[in-house]
Write a protein that holds these residues in place. Structure first.
Motif, PDB file in Angstrom:
ATOM      1  N   HIS A  60       0.832  -1.197   0.000  1.00  0.00           N
ATOM      2  CA  HIS A  60       0.000   0.000   0.000  1.00  0.00           C
ATOM      3  C   HIS A  60       0.872   1.254   0.000  1.00  0.00           C
ATOM      4  O   HIS A  60       0.585   2.222  -0.695  1.00  0.00           O
ATOM      5  N   PHE A  61       1.970   1.237   0.771  1.00  0.00           N
ATOM      6  CA  PHE A  61       2.881   2.376   0.823  1.00  0.00           C
ATOM      7  C   PHE A  61       3.512   2.620  -0.542  1.00  0.00           C
ATOM      8  O   PHE A  61       3.549   3.754  -1.029  1.00  0.00           O
ATOM      9  N   VAL A  62       3.972   1.554  -1.181  1.00  0.00           N
ATOM     10  CA  VAL A  62       4.593   1.687  -2.500  1.00  0.00           C
ATOM     11  C   VAL A  62       3.573   2.161  -3.526  1.00  0.00           C
ATOM     12  O   VAL A  62       3.860   3.039  -4.348  1.00  0.00           O
ATOM     13  N   LYS A  63       2.366   1.607  -3.472  1.00  0.00           N
ATOM     14  CA  LYS A  63       1.322   2.009  -4.418  1.00  0.00           C
ATOM     15  C   LYS A  63       1.005   3.487  -4.280  1.00  0.00           C
ATOM     16  O   LYS A  63       0.897   4.205  -5.279  1.00  0.00           O
ATOM     17  N   GLU A  64       0.865   3.958  -3.044  1.00  0.00           N
ATOM     18  CA  GLU A  64       0.539   5.366  -2.825  1.00  0.00           C
ATOM     19  C   GLU A  64       1.662   6.273  -3.302  1.00  0.00           C
ATOM     20  O   GLU A  64       1.419   7.329  -3.873  1.00  0.00           O
ATOM     21  N   ASN A  65       2.916   5.868  -3.095  1.00  0.00           N
ATOM     22  CA  ASN A  65       4.029   6.726  -3.469  1.00  0.00           C
ATOM     23  C   ASN A  65       4.314   6.718  -4.970  1.00  0.00           C
ATOM     24  O   ASN A  65       4.776   7.714  -5.504  1.00  0.00           O
ATOM     25  N   PHE A  66       4.065   5.618  -5.654  1.00  0.00           N
ATOM     26  CA  PHE A  66       4.360   5.554  -7.081  1.00  0.00           C
ATOM     27  C   PHE A  66       3.187   5.998  -7.952  1.00  0.00           C
ATOM     28  O   PHE A  66       3.393   6.562  -9.013  1.00  0.00           O
ATOM     29  N   THR A  67       1.977   5.741  -7.542  1.00  0.00           N
ATOM     30  CA  THR A  67       0.829   6.095  -8.373  1.00  0.00           C
ATOM     31  C   THR A  67       0.139   7.364  -7.901  1.00  0.00           C
ATOM     32  O   THR A  67      -0.601   7.972  -8.661  1.00  0.00           O
ATOM     33  N   GLY A  68       0.323   7.720  -6.649  1.00  0.00           N
ATOM     34  CA  GLY A  68      -0.345   8.892  -6.108  1.00  0.00           C
ATOM     35  C   GLY A  68      -1.770   8.612  -5.676  1.00  0.00           C
ATOM     36  O   GLY A  68      -2.459   9.490  -5.196  1.00  0.00           O
ATOM     37  N   LYS A  69      -2.230   7.381  -5.863  1.00  0.00           N
ATOM     38  CA  LYS A  69      -3.590   7.013  -5.480  1.00  0.00           C
ATOM     39  C   LYS A  69      -3.556   6.358  -4.116  1.00  0.00           C
ATOM     40  O   LYS A  69      -2.741   5.487  -3.861  1.00  0.00           O
ATOM     41  N   LYS A  70      -4.459   6.782  -3.272  1.00  0.00           N
ATOM     42  CA  LYS A  70      -4.533   6.170  -1.952  1.00  0.00           C
ATOM     43  C   LYS A  70      -5.369   4.910  -2.012  1.00  0.00           C
ATOM     44  O   LYS A  70      -6.365   4.851  -2.713  1.00  0.00           O
ATOM     45  N   SER A  71      -4.946   3.921  -1.260  1.00  0.00           N
ATOM     46  CA  SER A  71      -5.701   2.672  -1.195  1.00  0.00           C
ATOM     47  C   SER A  71      -6.889   2.872  -0.279  1.00  0.00           C
ATOM     48  O   SER A  71      -6.767   3.410   0.814  1.00  0.00           O
ATOM     49  N   VAL A  72      -8.035   2.432  -0.736  1.00  0.00           N
ATOM     50  CA  VAL A  72      -9.258   2.543   0.041  1.00  0.00           C
ATOM     51  C   VAL A  72      -9.755   1.135   0.305  1.00  0.00           C
ATOM     52  O   VAL A  72      -9.845   0.319  -0.602  1.00  0.00           O
ATOM     53  N   LYS A  73     -10.081   0.871   1.558  1.00  0.00           N
ATOM     54  CA  LYS A  73     -10.640  -0.441   1.875  1.00  0.00           C
ATOM     55  C   LYS A  73     -12.007  -0.558   1.221  1.00  0.00           C
ATOM     56  O   LYS A  73     -12.822   0.349   1.303  1.00  0.00           O
ATOM     57  N   GLU A  74     -12.223  -1.677   0.588  1.00  0.00           N
ATOM     58  CA  GLU A  74     -13.515  -1.906  -0.049  1.00  0.00           C
ATOM     59  C   GLU A  74     -14.465  -2.531   0.960  1.00  0.00           C
ATOM     60  O   GLU A  74     -14.123  -3.509   1.612  1.00  0.00           O
ATOM     61  N   ASP A  75     -15.642  -1.930   1.071  1.00  0.00           N
ATOM     62  CA  ASP A  75     -16.650  -2.487   1.966  1.00  0.00           C
ATOM     63  C   ASP A  75     -17.406  -3.581   1.235  1.00  0.00           C
ATOM     64  O   ASP A  75     -17.420  -3.656   0.011  1.00  0.00           O
ATOM     65  N   ALA A  76     -18.057  -4.397   2.000  1.00  0.00           N
ATOM     66  CA  ALA A  76     -18.870  -5.449   1.401  1.00  0.00           C
ATOM     67  C   ALA A  76     -20.002  -4.796   0.610  1.00  0.00           C
ATOM     68  O   ALA A  76     -20.488  -3.727   0.967  1.00  0.00           O
ATOM     69  N   PRO A  77     -20.434  -5.435  -0.483  1.00  0.00           N
ATOM     70  CA  PRO A  77     -21.506  -4.839  -1.286  1.00  0.00           C
ATOM     71  C   PRO A  77     -22.773  -4.640  -0.462  1.00  0.00           C
ATOM     72  O   PRO A  77     -23.184  -5.506   0.293  1.00  0.00           O
ATOM     73  N   GLY A  78     -23.362  -3.474  -0.598  1.00  0.00           N
ATOM     74  CA  GLY A  78     -24.593  -3.178   0.127  1.00  0.00           C
ATOM     75  C   GLY A  78     -24.369  -2.715   1.549  1.00  0.00           C
ATOM     76  O   GLY A  78     -25.310  -2.365   2.245  1.00  0.00           O
ATOM     77  N   GLU A  79     -23.137  -2.694   1.981  1.00  0.00           N
ATOM     78  CA  GLU A  79     -22.839  -2.293   3.352  1.00  0.00           C
ATOM     79  C   GLU A  79     -22.490  -0.805   3.358  1.00  0.00           C
ATOM     80  O   GLU A  79     -21.660  -0.346   2.588  1.00  0.00           O
ATOM     81  N   VAL A  80     -23.138  -0.048   4.226  1.00  0.00           N
ATOM     82  CA  VAL A  80     -22.899   1.384   4.314  1.00  0.00           C
ATOM     83  C   VAL A  80     -21.858   1.622   5.395  1.00  0.00           C
ATOM     84  O   VAL A  80     -22.008   1.149   6.519  1.00  0.00           O
ATOM     85  N   PRO A  81     -20.790   2.335   5.067  1.00  0.00           N
ATOM     86  CA  PRO A  81     -19.789   2.633   6.095  1.00  0.00           C
ATOM     87  C   PRO A  81     -20.398   3.441   7.229  1.00  0.00           C
ATOM     88  O   PRO A  81     -21.329   4.229   7.021  1.00  0.00           O
TER      89      PRO A  81
END
Length: 102
Positions: A60-81
Motif C-alpha cells: 500500500h505504501f509503495v502504491k501510494e508513493n508511485f501512483t499517487g492514489k490512496k488505497s481505500v478499503k472496499e466495503d462489502a456490497p450493500g454495506e454502508v460505512p
C-alpha cells in the motif's frame, strides 16, 4: 574437464541433507508430542500473519508513493460505512419513482 571446481554441488548436497534431516526429526517430534506441535504451529501462524500484514502495508505504501492514489478499503456490497453521511433524496429521484408502475 574443468579442473578448478568450486564444490557448489557438495555444499548444496550437505545443506539439503541437513534440511531433510531436520524435517524428518521435526515430523517425528510433532507426532510424538502433539501438544508441543500445536503450540509451534500457532507460533508459525502468528508469524505468518505478521509477515502478511507487513507485506500488505509495504504494498500500500509503495502504491501510494508511485501512483499517487490512496488505497481505500472496499466495503462489502450493500454495506454502508459507519462514517457515511445520510443525504436526503434528490428531487428528480422522487419524480422518477412516482412515475414507475409496480
Amino acid at each position: 574437464m574443468f579442473k578448478g571446481g568450486c564444490g557448489c554441488g557438495i555444499i548444496a548436497g550437505v545443506l539439503l541433507a541437513v534440511a531433510t534431516g531436520a524435517g524428518v526429526w521435526y515430523f517425528f517430534y510433532c507426532r510424538n508430542n502433539p501438544d508441543d506441535a500445536d503450540q509451534q504451529f500457532q507460533q508459525v501462524e502468528k508469524g505468518w500473519e505478521n509477515v502478511k500484514d507487513g507485506g500488505d502495508k509495504t504494498l500500500h505504501f509503495v502504491k501510494e508513493n508511485f501512483t499517487g492514489k490512496k488505497s481505500v478499503k472496499e466495503d462489502a456490497p450493500g454495506e454502508v460505512p459507519a462514517t457515511a453521511p445520510v443525504l436526503p433524496p434528490h428531487p428528480e429521484d422522487r419524480v422518477q419513482n412516482s412515475k414507475q408502475s409496480f
